[in-house]
Enzyme design. Structure first.
Site, PDB file in Angstrom:
ATOM      1  N   GLN A 154      43.048   2.004 -58.720  1.00 11.28           N
ATOM      2  CA  GLN A 154      43.035   0.920 -57.599  1.00 11.28           C
ATOM      3  C   GLN A 154      42.725  -0.304 -57.911  1.00 11.28           C
ATOM      4  O   GLN A 154      43.393  -1.334 -57.557  1.00 11.28           O
ATOM      5  CB  GLN A 154      41.948   1.731 -56.618  1.00 11.28           C
TER       6      GLN A 154
ATOM      7  N   GLU B  64      34.877   3.740 -58.578  1.00  5.79           N
ATOM      8  CA  GLU B  64      34.481   2.935 -57.387  1.00  5.79           C
ATOM      9  C   GLU B  64      33.067   2.787 -57.265  1.00  5.79           C
ATOM     10  O   GLU B  64      32.032   2.125 -57.159  1.00  5.79           O
ATOM     11  CB  GLU B  64      35.234   3.099 -56.149  1.00  5.79           C
TER      12      GLU B  64
ATOM     13  N   ASP C 210      36.416  -1.334 -56.338  1.00  5.14           N
ATOM     14  CA  ASP C 210      37.793  -1.365 -56.770  1.00  5.14           C
ATOM     15  C   ASP C 210      38.465  -2.628 -56.197  1.00  5.14           C
ATOM     16  O   ASP C 210      38.926  -3.594 -56.989  1.00  5.14           O
ATOM     17  CB  ASP C 210      38.578   0.052 -56.513  1.00  5.14           C
TER      18      ASP C 210
ATOM     19  N   GLY D 115      22.075 -12.020 -41.934  1.00  5.01           N
ATOM     20  CA  GLY D 115      21.982 -13.349 -41.711  1.00  5.01           C
ATOM     21  C   GLY D 115      20.666 -13.517 -41.055  1.00  5.01           C
ATOM     22  O   GLY D 115      19.843 -12.911 -40.761  1.00  5.01           O
ATOM     23  N   GLY D 116      20.655 -14.743 -40.312  1.00  5.34           N
ATOM     24  CA  GLY D 116      19.173 -15.213 -39.759  1.00  5.34           C
ATOM     25  C   GLY D 116      19.552 -14.986 -38.187  1.00  5.34           C
ATOM     26  O   GLY D 116      18.527 -15.048 -37.539  1.00  5.34           O
TER      27      GLY D 116
END
Ligand code: CAO
Length: 415
Positions: free
Chosen positions: A17, A139, A168, A247-248
């Site tokens: 892959q 993977e 992959d 995130g914030g």
């Protein structure tokens, strides 16, 4: 219309892959990708996870569009000569063999340089130089070694690997960028170079925010947007954060109407600070917009669980699509949890070429993911994957071999 990589020839020595993802992208951008496979066997994925007897699997077909396939036994002395001719003719050799396999075949960097000093040799390996450099890697090994598994899942459960093939396909993407960058540098230096994308590095690059959090944790001992705050405890390493946003702006996955029977009746909901008052209005908690316990992002942090529980009481009265429609009217960021079935049937993805139906001579019609990167001057036309050795004669002829020579090489088992 011309293609961005018209004229670039790729000697594609990839399998499974990670490497094939990379060379498929280059082919979509117009490169001539010549996939070298072993006669009689080919890329192992041709026969893995087959859904139709004796037909190339979807695993193979969906990773090898727009390529040509030639069979060469590169351990046969005459086969080696054919490979040498290809090295002289191509711009880039891409491979993702186990460490050392190319050297064992006799194609060291030095030998390749002798044959073609302009050749770029691009490799995916599991690990970069270090204690694990000789390991074979798939993977999930990369997801575990790159920091993804330890930071995915819920706090009270084991590490979890993602369905997204960041080890992959993610590393294939990194390698493709390395290749086009090396091609660009070659226009100035005239020289080839080695390009290495290690799967551990690629996964870690995609987990960058978790290394950010590791350092925040070490400095402050806590991370207020993590679900462990304020009641749970933090250890030495970044914990698993469930569905908290990286995130914030706090977010979580919430149930929608029908969740009892539909495993994907959920929505991702982000309590973005600028639209807090609108969120309060939509869910009928208008007083939260001004209540000092809820009015500011900092005040809300210790109450996130209760806030999402309250929002969920509202989302459970709507289907994920109804909720999405209402929330988008107010610019409240959210996303429905789409199943693969819903994605496969989504008309807008067909329209943009992100989901493509391809016809294959032995398989018939099947769906694939098209090129996710759209260039306005280099449109992608997804062409079916090649049958094993379909282009051997064509490529050999281009290399200057006569029909008699081709037939002799075939008899000798070299191609
Ligand atoms: N003619 C003759 N021999 C060939 C050939 C050809 N056309 N193509 C490949 N071979 C040989 C190789 O030379 C190698 O031989 P040696 O072991 O004698 O050197 C052999 O085939 C097998 O190669 P391999 O070791 O790479 O294959 P594997 O199935 O045992 O391992 C994988 C697969 C993926 C674990 C390993 O290739 C690897 O670690 N690759 C790097 C990391 C990577 O890309 N992993 C992701 C794969 S996608 O999930």
């Amino acid at each position: 219309m011309s293609k961005a990589l018209d004229g670039v020839r790729i000697l594609d020595f990839t399998h499974v892959q990670s490497g094939p993802t990379c060379t498929q992208l280059l082919a979509w951008f117009g490169a001539d990708v010549i996939k070298v496979e072993r006669a009689g066997a080919g890329d192992i994925t041709r026969e893995q996870l087959r859904d139709i007897t004796d037909v190339d699997s979807l695993y193979f077909t969906m990773l090898n569009h727009n390529k040509r396939s030639v069979t060469i036994d590169t351990k046969n002395p005459e086969g080696k000569l054919v490979l040498e001719a290809l090295i002289q003719k191509c711009d880039v050799l891409v491979e993702n063999f186990a460490p050392g396999a190319l050297d064992r075949m006799g194609f060291t960097w030095e030998r390749i340089q002798e044959l073609n000093p302009r050749m770029i040799v691009a490799s995916v390996k599991g690990f970069g130089p270090g204690p694990y450099e000789d390991c074979k890697v798939y993977e999930n090994v990369a997801q575990c070694a790159g920091g993804a598994a330890s930071t995915t899942g819920f706090d009270d459960g084991p590490p979890v690997v993602s369905g997204a093939q960041i080890g992959d396909s993610g590393t294939g993407l990194h390698l493709a960028l390395g290749i086009v960058t090396a091609l660009y540098q070659r226009t100035q230096t005239g020289r080839g170079q080695k390009v290495l994308a290690a799967m551990q590095d690629g996964v870690l690059n995609l987990c960058r925010v978790k290394l950010r959090d590791q350092q925040r944790l070490e400095r402050t001992g806590t991370m207020k947007e993590y679900p462990q705050y304020p009641n749970g405890t933090f250890g030495e390493a970044v914990p698993r954060a469930g569905n908290a946003s990286g995130g914030g702006q706090p977010g979580w996955i919430l149930k929608c109407k029908g969740w009892e029977t539909d495993p994907n009746a959920y929505i991702y909901f982000i309590t973005q600070a600028p639209v807090w008052a609108k969120i309060c209005n939509v869910i009928g908690k208008e007083d939260w917009a001004t209540d000092p316990n809820y009015a500011t992002p900092a005040a809300r942090l210790p109450h996130l669980k209760d806030i999402f529980a309250e929002i969920e009481r509202w989302t459970m009265t709507k289907t994920k699509f109804e909720a999405m429609q209402i929330l988008n009217k107010y610019d409240i960021p959210c996303g429905p949890i789409l199943s693969m079935k819903e994605i496969a049937e989504e008309p807008s993805l067909r329209k943009t070429g992100t989901i493509v139906e391809v016809d294959h001579p032995t398989r018939g019609k099947y769906l694939t993911v098209g090129n996710p990167i759209k260039l306005s001057d280099s449109p992608t036309e997804v062409k079916r994957s090649p049958l094993l050795g379909e282009h051997t004669d064509e490529v050999m002829t281009e290399l200057g071999y006569s029909p008699e020579q081709i037939s002799a090489l075939r008899t000798a088992g070299a191609i």
